[in-house]
Each structure stands twice: as structure tokens, then as C-alpha cells.
Design an enzyme around this catalytic site. Structure first.
Site, PDB file in Angstrom:
ATOM      1  N   HIS A   1       0.854  -1.182   0.000  1.00  0.00           N
ATOM      2  CA  HIS A   1       0.000   0.000   0.000  1.00  0.00           C
ATOM      3  C   HIS A   1       0.895   1.239   0.000  1.00  0.00           C
ATOM      4  CE1 HIS A   1       0.589  -0.853   4.413  1.00  0.00           C
ATOM      5  NE2 HIS A   1       0.972   0.407   4.336  1.00  0.00           N
ATOM      6  N   ALA A   2       0.268   2.382  -0.158  1.00  0.00           N
ATOM      7  CA  ALA A   2       0.955   3.667   0.001  1.00  0.00           C
ATOM      8  C   ALA A   2       0.130   4.483   0.986  1.00  0.00           C
ATOM      9  CB  ALA A   2       1.062   4.390  -1.337  1.00  0.00           C
TER      10      ALA A   2
END
Ligand code: T46
Length: 140
Positions: free
Chosen positions: A49-50
Site C-alpha cells: 500500500h501507500a
């Protein structure tokens, strides 16, 4: 993309070693949250994820694991964290994956914000789209 590594000073003596991390000195932000990851099973990949708005420093205080970072604009790097003297700066809008955890790995993360599930971007294609359309400050 080059990983931004922070080297921490060991305050050791004949009894052993100590590292102190002070906000806005050793770590380039005010620390709001600390969490640590341990007991990661073999073969597991974490992260994926970011964050829209989160800056963090990751320190492998025991054992080792590998971070893969991706800025969504074609820049990628991979770094093995295997010593408590080194921190990896992870800026916002960076896709991260952590893999190859040793069974004794304790990964400590210092973050500049409290936990916010709405800050996560889990869709890689949408992350790249957002990263590409971001206003990039011209470098020095
Ligand atoms: C990141 C990488 C490096 C909380 O309740 N509070 C927290 O502060 C955090 C970080 C997590 N959680 C809960 C949310 C999940 O139910 O703990 C569980 C595991 O979290 P997650 O699946 O997000 O763990 P990772 O290892 O995939 O990612 C974590 C951080 O979430 C993330 O911000 O950058 O480590």
C-alpha cells in the site's frame, strides 16, 4: 530512485550499545506514533500500500527484512534492513512492500501521524495515477 537512509549514532560503552532517536534531530519529523512488527511468518509479504499523507522511518532493530519502495512514477528501489543503526525514510505517496523477514525480525516504525485507515491507498493502479498527477516540486 535511491533509498534515503539515516545512520544513527551508537552511544556505546563497555556495557553494550544504546541508540537514542530524537524527534526532528535523528528522525526528521515530530514522532506521533511508534509501532513494531514481529513474529512475521516465513514467505509473507506485508505492506502493499501507500499513504497519502504519512512520513515514516523504519528501523530493523533485530533480524532483517527487505523493503521495496516505488514512487508510482517509474522510480523503484529495494533495500535490506539488517542493522539497528540504520533507518529508512519512507515519504508519503510511496508504495511499500516488506518481504524476506528473518524469523527473529523486529521492525520498528516511527510515524509522523496517528493511525488513520483512510490514509491508505491499496489499489496500485490508482496510486500510480495519483502519483503521476501530483505536482512535483522542482529539485535543487
Ligand atoms: C506501513 C507499513 C510499513 C493499527 O491498529 N494501528 C496502527 O498504527 C497500525 C500500523 C496498524 N494497525 C492495525 C491495522 C491492521 O488490523 O494492525 C493491523 C496490521 O496492520 P497492516 O496490515 O496495515 O500492517 P502492514 O505491515 O501491512 O503495514 C504497516 C503499516 O500499517 C503501514 O502504515 O507503512 O507497516
Amino acid at each position: 530512485m535511491t533509498p534515503i537512509l539515516l545512520e544513527f549514532q551508537i552511544r556505546g560503552d563497555e556495557r553494550g550499545s544504546l541508540i537514542a532517536l530524537e524527534a526532528e534531530r535523528d528522525v526528521p519529523f515530530e514522532v506521533k506514533r511508534v509501532y513494531y512488527i514481529f513474529g512475521t511468518q516465513s514467505g509473507v509479504i506485508r505492506g502493499r500500500h501507500a499513504h497519502r499523507n504519512l512520513t515514516q522511518v523504519a528501523v530493523c532493530v533485530h533480524g532483517a527484512c527487505t523493503f521495496a519502495l516505488d514512487n508510482g512514477r517509474g522510480g523503484r528501489c529495494e533495500i535490506r534492513l539488517d542493522r539497528p543503526t540504520r533507518g529508512l525514510l519512507i515519504e508519503s505517496m510511496t508504495w511499500r512492500e516488506m518481504a524476506d523477514f528473518s524469523s527473529d525480525c523486529v521492525l520498528m516504525i516511527l510515524a509522523n501521524r496517528n493511525y488513520d485507515p483512510n490514509d491508505y491507498l491499496f489499489d496500485y493502479a490508482k496510486f500510480c495515477e495519483a502519483a503521476t498527477s501530483m505536482q512535483i516540486e522542482p529539485g535543487p
